[in-house]
Design a protein around this motif. Structure first.
Motif, PDB file in Angstrom:
ATOM      1  N   GLY A 139       0.875 -12.517  -3.109  1.00 57.36           N
ATOM      2  CA  GLY A 139       1.036 -11.304  -3.890  1.00 57.36           C
ATOM      3  C   GLY A 139       0.232 -10.172  -3.263  1.00 57.36           C
ATOM      4  O   GLY A 139      -0.919 -10.371  -2.856  1.00 57.36           O
ATOM      5  N   ALA A 140       0.844  -9.014  -3.141  1.00 56.93           N
ATOM      6  CA  ALA A 140       0.166  -7.827  -2.608  1.00 56.93           C
ATOM      7  C   ALA A 140       0.230  -6.741  -3.661  1.00 56.93           C
ATOM      8  O   ALA A 140       1.315  -6.302  -4.039  1.00 56.93           O
ATOM      9  CB  ALA A 140       0.823  -7.368  -1.300  1.00 56.93           C
ATOM     10  N   LEU A 141      -0.939  -6.315  -4.156  1.00 57.93           N
ATOM     11  CA  LEU A 141      -1.010  -5.382  -5.268  1.00 57.93           C
ATOM     12  C   LEU A 141      -1.701  -4.105  -4.819  1.00 57.93           C
ATOM     13  O   LEU A 141      -2.868  -4.138  -4.406  1.00 57.93           O
ATOM     14  CB  LEU A 141      -1.786  -5.992  -6.447  1.00 57.93           C
ATOM     15  N   PRO A 142      -1.010  -2.955  -4.852  1.00 58.94           N
ATOM     16  CA  PRO A 142      -1.639  -1.693  -4.447  1.00 58.94           C
ATOM     17  C   PRO A 142      -2.712  -1.280  -5.441  1.00 58.94           C
ATOM     18  O   PRO A 142      -2.595  -1.508  -6.643  1.00 58.94           O
ATOM     19  CB  PRO A 142      -0.463  -0.713  -4.432  1.00 58.94           C
ATOM     20  N   LEU A 143      -3.747  -0.659  -4.935  1.00 62.21           N
ATOM     21  CA  LEU A 143      -4.856  -0.181  -5.759  1.00 62.21           C
ATOM     22  C   LEU A 143      -4.866   1.341  -5.703  1.00 62.21           C
ATOM     23  O   LEU A 143      -4.887   1.923  -4.612  1.00 62.21           O
ATOM     24  CB  LEU A 143      -6.193  -0.729  -5.245  1.00 62.21           C
ATOM     25  N   GLY A 144      -4.821   1.965  -6.861  1.00 59.94           N
ATOM     26  CA  GLY A 144      -4.812   3.418  -6.903  1.00 59.94           C
ATOM     27  C   GLY A 144      -5.469   3.936  -8.157  1.00 59.94           C
ATOM     28  O   GLY A 144      -5.601   3.225  -9.158  1.00 59.94           O
ATOM     29  N   ALA A 145      -5.884   5.189  -8.096  1.00 57.40           N
ATOM     30  CA  ALA A 145      -6.492   5.854  -9.252  1.00 57.40           C
ATOM     31  C   ALA A 145      -6.281   7.346  -9.102  1.00 57.40           C
ATOM     32  O   ALA A 145      -6.562   7.926  -8.042  1.00 57.40           O
ATOM     33  CB  ALA A 145      -7.989   5.530  -9.348  1.00 57.40           C
ATOM     34  N   GLU A 146      -5.733   7.958 -10.157  1.00 55.29           N
ATOM     35  CA  GLU A 146      -5.511   9.394 -10.198  1.00 55.29           C
ATOM     36  C   GLU A 146      -4.708   9.876  -8.996  1.00 55.29           C
ATOM     37  O   GLU A 146      -5.023  10.878  -8.360  1.00 55.29           O
ATOM     38  CB  GLU A 146      -6.852  10.141 -10.266  1.00 55.29           C
ATOM     39  N   GLY A 147      -3.682   9.133  -8.661  1.00 51.70           N
ATOM     40  CA  GLY A 147      -2.788   9.529  -7.582  1.00 51.70           C
ATOM     41  C   GLY A 147      -3.290   9.219  -6.193  1.00 51.70           C
ATOM     42  O   GLY A 147      -2.598   9.494  -5.208  1.00 51.70           O
ATOM     43  N   ARG A 148      -4.486   8.651  -6.074  1.00 52.40           N
ATOM     44  CA  ARG A 148      -5.040   8.323  -4.756  1.00 52.40           C
ATOM     45  C   ARG A 148      -4.848   6.830  -4.477  1.00 52.40           C
ATOM     46  O   ARG A 148      -4.976   5.998  -5.368  1.00 52.40           O
ATOM     47  CB  ARG A 148      -6.525   8.692  -4.672  1.00 52.40           C
ATOM     48  N   ARG A 149      -4.608   6.507  -3.227  1.00 57.82           N
ATOM     49  CA  ARG A 149      -4.451   5.122  -2.805  1.00 57.82           C
ATOM     50  C   ARG A 149      -5.794   4.627  -2.292  1.00 57.82           C
ATOM     51  O   ARG A 149      -6.318   5.127  -1.301  1.00 57.82           O
ATOM     52  CB  ARG A 149      -3.384   5.007  -1.719  1.00 57.82           C
ATOM     53  N   PHE A 199       0.833  -1.206   0.000  1.00 57.25           N
ATOM     54  CA  PHE A 199       0.000   0.000   0.000  1.00 57.25           C
ATOM     55  C   PHE A 199       0.867   1.255   0.000  1.00 57.25           C
ATOM     56  O   PHE A 199       0.549   2.253  -0.653  1.00 57.25           O
ATOM     57  CB  PHE A 199      -0.915  -0.020   1.231  1.00 57.25           C
ATOM     58  N   ARG A 200       1.995   1.182   0.717  1.00 58.42           N
ATOM     59  CA  ARG A 200       2.890   2.343   0.773  1.00 58.42           C
ATOM     60  C   ARG A 200       3.804   2.407  -0.442  1.00 58.42           C
ATOM     61  O   ARG A 200       4.354   3.468  -0.742  1.00 58.42           O
ATOM     62  CB  ARG A 200       3.759   2.274   2.030  1.00 58.42           C
ATOM     63  N   ALA A 201       4.005   1.285  -1.143  1.00 58.04           N
ATOM     64  CA  ALA A 201       4.961   1.231  -2.251  1.00 58.04           C
ATOM     65  C   ALA A 201       4.236   1.494  -3.572  1.00 58.04           C
ATOM     66  O   ALA A 201       3.023   1.328  -3.680  1.00 58.04           O
ATOM     67  CB  ALA A 201       5.647  -0.132  -2.280  1.00 58.04           C
ATOM     68  N   PRO A 202       4.973   1.852  -4.610  1.00 58.17           N
ATOM     69  CA  PRO A 202       4.350   2.148  -5.899  1.00 58.17           C
ATOM     70  C   PRO A 202       4.198   0.929  -6.811  1.00 58.17           C
ATOM     71  O   PRO A 202       3.782   1.073  -7.942  1.00 58.17           O
ATOM     72  CB  PRO A 202       5.315   3.167  -6.511  1.00 58.17           C
ATOM     73  N   HIS A 203       4.572  -0.267  -6.386  1.00 59.96           N
ATOM     74  CA  HIS A 203       4.517  -1.408  -7.277  1.00 59.96           C
ATOM     75  C   HIS A 203       4.119  -2.656  -6.505  1.00 59.96           C
ATOM     76  O   HIS A 203       4.219  -2.705  -5.276  1.00 59.96           O
ATOM     77  CB  HIS A 203       5.873  -1.624  -7.953  1.00 59.96           C
ATOM     78  N   PRO A 204       3.652  -3.711  -7.200  1.00 63.05           N
ATOM     79  CA  PRO A 204       3.213  -4.933  -6.518  1.00 63.05           C
ATOM     80  C   PRO A 204       4.374  -5.631  -5.819  1.00 63.05           C
ATOM     81  O   PRO A 204       5.544  -5.446  -6.159  1.00 63.05           O
ATOM     82  CB  PRO A 204       2.644  -5.797  -7.650  1.00 63.05           C
ATOM     83  N   LEU A 205       4.018  -6.472  -4.869  1.00 61.17           N
ATOM     84  CA  LEU A 205       4.985  -7.246  -4.097  1.00 61.17           C
ATOM     85  C   LEU A 205       4.660  -8.722  -4.300  1.00 61.17           C
ATOM     86  O   LEU A 205       3.565  -9.173  -3.967  1.00 61.17           O
ATOM     87  CB  LEU A 205       4.895  -6.869  -2.613  1.00 61.17           C
ATOM     88  N   TRP A 206       5.607  -9.477  -4.882  1.00 64.17           N
ATOM     89  CA  TRP A 206       5.414 -10.909  -5.142  1.00 64.17           C
ATOM     90  C   TRP A 206       6.368 -11.680  -4.242  1.00 64.17           C
ATOM     91  O   TRP A 206       7.576 -11.512  -4.323  1.00 64.17           O
ATOM     92  CB  TRP A 206       5.680 -11.230  -6.607  1.00 64.17           C
ATOM     93  N   LEU A 207       5.840 -12.535  -3.395  1.00 63.29           N
ATOM     94  CA  LEU A 207       6.639 -13.207  -2.378  1.00 63.29           C
ATOM     95  C   LEU A 207       6.549 -14.716  -2.554  1.00 63.29           C
ATOM     96  O   LEU A 207       5.458 -15.293  -2.583  1.00 63.29           O
ATOM     97  CB  LEU A 207       6.157 -12.826  -0.967  1.00 63.29           C
ATOM     98  N   THR A 208       7.712 -15.351  -2.662  1.00 64.43           N
ATOM     99  CA  THR A 208       7.791 -16.805  -2.631  1.00 64.43           C
ATOM    100  C   THR A 208       7.669 -17.271  -1.180  1.00 64.43           C
ATOM    101  O   THR A 208       7.727 -16.445  -0.252  1.00 64.43           O
ATOM    102  CB  THR A 208       9.126 -17.269  -3.216  1.00 64.43           C
TER     103      THR A 208
END
Length: 846
Positions: free
Chosen positions: A121-131, A90-99
């Motif tokens: 896998g943890a994928l941030p959700l955002g739109a128009e600069g909002r988290r 959520f804090r990062a700009p890209h997805p996190l893929w964990l083995t």
């Protein structure tokens, strides 16, 4: 495909006319939701949607999907500032893929209990600069999610974000996870291969272009909309044999009623019955999001251009070309070769088996791919000379060098670049093939793009080969074997730019029982940084071998770097370890603190005093910190490329590293090093890692020392000290040769040097080591000519003849002349029976 209405039992038929359903008395099987099917084929067993709580600093779960969401036990709430994967993404700009290995290092927000085969896998959700939130998917694969699955789940996350954005005014919309799949237009089906009965949901029927009243529940109704060129591949998937039970996927095209051609992607797997025969085919279908490859579609050229732009190596370019041509053209063979000095060096053969290619190539087969002489291939010589594409129809007679590549048709594509031909591509068919105009356009465009890409890839490969050779030449080829410990190291370059950097490490054997460990990082990752790194590593090694204490070694290296007048600085951590006693002295110059893993599994960050980075100030001071190690302790020295990243703070990275170190198995240091490296995706910085497991020395040496005073009878006192010591050690058999060596070396030091002289005796195993230290840097010189008139010089020759090994090493403030004399075999219990044997050392001072 056979039609048997009786096989409809057990399948729900939404949107069908009910043909044949009433003929059976079996109750219908509950319909599996599309979300479950889609997530299953994306490698996910469960999906959980987290959104920020209103007016709170946590994430709360608002929706779940999948076949077993409760089984993985993800928390209902997660702290935004916590260390969970969801909060991190959520804090990062890209997805996190964990083995599974990477997931084990996270302290919270993971499935409970954590299984050995669980990926996340943890994928941030955002739109128009909002988290807007975070989508967490959990799978049961031990290797994590593959690239295709990640791509699908990222599209899914974008769709979920779109659903959340659309309902932002009135709170979270109902069932956002299912709504997102409908927005993605993901359809699903269940097919009974034996009967051809298929349960296709509404979305799938829309994708194919079938109205709700036009579907009769048979697979043939769907297949009738597929392009004829794709039917063969579709039938091989939808009519599986007993050998095709794995997960399968393919792209295919359909023609809609309005004439539109649409690319679809199909994933499916086969469910077997009690007799291990295929009973059902379960699958999902979605409209593809990327421009697809096809002989009749201009998007194939767009896809090829994009794919070749991302291909960096010759191997990558070759793979893209084969992917772009073989399946869309239904070719049986594709070969790509470079032209090198009148020879064809093949970079990729598809299929790769030697039996699929001409017999005359076999004598030239080298390692994986052949190296064919161009002189034996006149057909290719003509095409390469003219630089134009040649298309050969069925029945053409070729020379033996091309025999069997394309009995049904052969395309020869010269690959031009910068005014010359750099290679050739061969495409062959076994069955008669007709070259339509669309295929000719695809082949012409592919040849031009591939030739340019090969030229770029050659330059990249040459650059990377040079970088790799430079990096390897500047780092140790191998680490020395250490008495009482095992050292392992790892180095990984940054995955951007020139893959060389300024990180370095070294293990320096100072003596039989002392070793120095050093790790450092020169600012930047470039050729300049690598050059400075090589100079610093050489300097530190030279200063250490001279015998300087750790603070002096680092201070000398600092002065050297300041004197280079470079704009770069370096950090460094230097440790000198006494393998006999377990004492270690640390010196830090702006570097990360070393880590210790104790035998009980606990870890600590050594609070070693630090100084300025090297190259900052000529007057910088570097204090030493002493630490005692117990056998079984593991020492870890790392660079910041492992600990810190743009999306990972230094403190968090250190916590993760310590957690991994604590759970690692110290019996295998190589595995520990691999676990610490983990899989953190593309590296922004190069990484160096140095580990030492301290075991303690099995045979502890016995020592004794004597300061030689410059008196007329100094040699006599040195001989008496030596005789007393050897008798106390119960090695009287070696007294005569040792006394001879001591007499010669001490006399030589008294006569030819000034300043203090010291005699040291060491007993290790079956050897006695005699060391005489003085303040002169000049090594003793043996005479060039010795005859009966010579009055001196025979002593060193005599010492060398009596010794198992003999030599001189420079030390701080002078030199040390050493000789080793073998001791006859004796019972181990006889050693150290005298005074001082309990500690294994003895220090006799006059």
């Amino acid at each position: 495909m056979p039609h048997d209405g009786s096989a409809r039992a057990g399948l729900s038929q939404p949107g069908t006319a009910g043909v044949g359903v009433a003929e059976t008395g079996s109750p219908p099987e509950p319909e599996t939701p599309t979300s479950v099917r889609a997530l299953t084929f994306a490698g996910a067993e469960s999906a959980v949607l987290y959104v920020p709580g209103a007016g709170s600093d946590d994430l709360r779960s608002v929706d779940t999907a999948g076949c077993a969401p409760a089984e993985y036990g993800l928390p209902e709430r997660l702290a935004l500032s916590g260390g969970s994967p969801a909060a991190h993404a959520f804090r990062a700009p890209h997805p996190l893929w964990l083995t599974p290995a990477a997931l084990a290092s996270y302290p919270e927000g993971c499935p409970a209990p954590l299984r050995a085969r669980t990926s996340l896998g943890a994928l941030p959700l955002g739109a128009e600069g909002r988290r807007l939130g975070c989508l967490v998917v959990v799978g049961a694969g031990e290797n994590g999610f593959d690239t295709e699955q990640q791509r699908f789940l990222e599209r899914y996350a974008d769709a979920v974000a779109g659903v959340l954005e659309a309902g932002a005014g009135g709170g979270s919309p109902p069932a956002p996870l299912s709504s997102a799949l409908r927005r993605m237009r993901v359809g699903s089906f269940v097919l009974v291969p034996e009967t051809g009965v298929i349960d296709a949901d509404e979305t799938l029927r829309e994708l194919v272009g079938i109205g709700p009243d036009d579907f009769d529940g048979m697979a043939d109704s769907l297949l009738a909309h597929a392009l004829p060129e794709d039917l063969h591949a579709l039938m091989s998937v939808l009519e599986p044999s007993t050998r095709t039970f794995g997960r399968r996927g393919l792209d295919f095209r359909v023609r809609c009623p309005d004439g539109e051609m649409r690319w679809l992607r199909l994933w499916c797997r086969v469910a077997t019955g009690a007799d291990d025969r295929p009973e059902r085919v379960l699958g999902v279908v979605t409209a593809t999001s990327v421009l697809q490859r096809g002989a009749a579609d201009v998007s194939s050229i767009q896809w090829l251009t994009t794919a070749l732009d991302k291909a960096t190596t010759v191997r990558d370019v070759s793979q893209v070309v084969v992917t772009a041509l073989r399946e869309p053209l239904s070719a049986d063979r594709v070969a790509l070769a470079e032209l090198q000095h009148e020879r064809l060096q093949f970079t990729l053969l598809d299929p790769p088996q030697p039996a699929a290619w001409p017999q005359s190539w076999r004598p030239h087969w080298r390692s994986q791919w052949p190296d064919a002489p161009l002189g034996a291939l006149p057909t290719l010589q003509m095409a390469l000379r003219d630089g134009r594409m040649d298309l050969w129809q069925t029945g053409t007679a070729f020379e033996p060098g091309l025999d069997g590549i394309g009995p049904g048709g052969l395309a020869v594509l010269p690959l031009p670049a910068r005014g010359r031909v750099v290679g050739v591509c061969l495409i062959g068919w076994d069955r008669p093939h007709e070259f339509v105009p669309e295929q000719r356009s695809l082949l012409t465009a592919t040849a031009s793009l591939a030739g340019q890409a090969l030229t770029r890839a050659h330059a990249y490969d040459a650059e990377q080969e040079l970088a790799t050779m430079l990096q390897r030449s500047l780092l140790p080829r191998r680490l020395p074997e250490l008495p009482g410990g095992i050292a392992v190291a790892r180095y990984l370059p940054a995955r951007r730019g020139l893959q060389v950097g300024g990180d370095w490490y070294d293990v320096i054997a100072l003596s039989e029982d002392r070793v120095a460990l050093v790790i450092g990082d020169v600012q930047g990752h470039s050729a300049a940084a690598a050059t400075i790194m090589g100079q610093m590593r050489t300097a530190v090694r030279a200063y250490a071998v001279e015998g300087h204490p750790p603070d002096v070694v680092v201070s000398h290296a600092n002065r050297l770097l300041v004197g280079m007048e470079t704009d770069l600085f370096a950090t460094c951590c230097y440790a000198e370890l006494n393998m006999d006693e377990g004492d270690v002295l640390f010196v830090r110059a702006g570097h990360l603190a070393p880590l210790l893993r104790h035998p009980d599994g606990s870890t600590e960050e050594v609070e070693a005093e630090g100084g300025l980075p090297l190259g900052i100030s000529m007057e910088a001071e570097f204090p030493m910190t002493a630490v005692a190690l117990t056998p079984g302790t593991m020492l870890a020295l790392v660079t910041d490329g492992l600990i810190e990243a743009a999306d990972m703070s230094l403190d968090e990275g250190m916590r993760r590293t310590r957690a991994t170190l604590a759970t690692a198995d110290p019996s295998d240091p190589e595995r520990v090093a691999d676990d610490l490296l983990g899989d953190f995706g593309p590296r922004e910085d190069d990484v160096a890692l140095l580990l030492l497991r301290y075991d303690g020395m099995k045979i502890r040496p016995i020592r004794s020392g004597w300061v030689v005073w410059r008196l007329p009878d100094a040699v006599m006192h040195a001989r008496r000290f030596t005789a007393r010591t050897l008798r106390r050690w119960k090695v009287e058999e070696a007294i005569d040769p040792v006394l001879l060596v001591v007499s010669e070396l001490v006399t030589n030091a008294l006569v030819h040097t000034q300043g203090p002289i010291r005699l040291d005796l060491v007993l290790r195993g079956d050897r006695v080591r005699v060391c005489v230290s003085d303040s002169s840097p000049r090594a003793p010189a043996k005479p060039v000519i010795v005859d009966w008139e010579s009055t001196g010089g025979r002593g060193l020759l005599l010492v060398e003849a009596m010794s198992e090994s003999f030599g001189t090493v420079p030390v701080a403030g002078g030199k040390q002349v050493c000789s080793e004399i073998a001791v006859p075999r004796r019972e181990p219990a006889s050693v150290g029976a005298g005074p001082g044997a309990g500690t294994g050392t003895a220090h006799d001072m006059p």
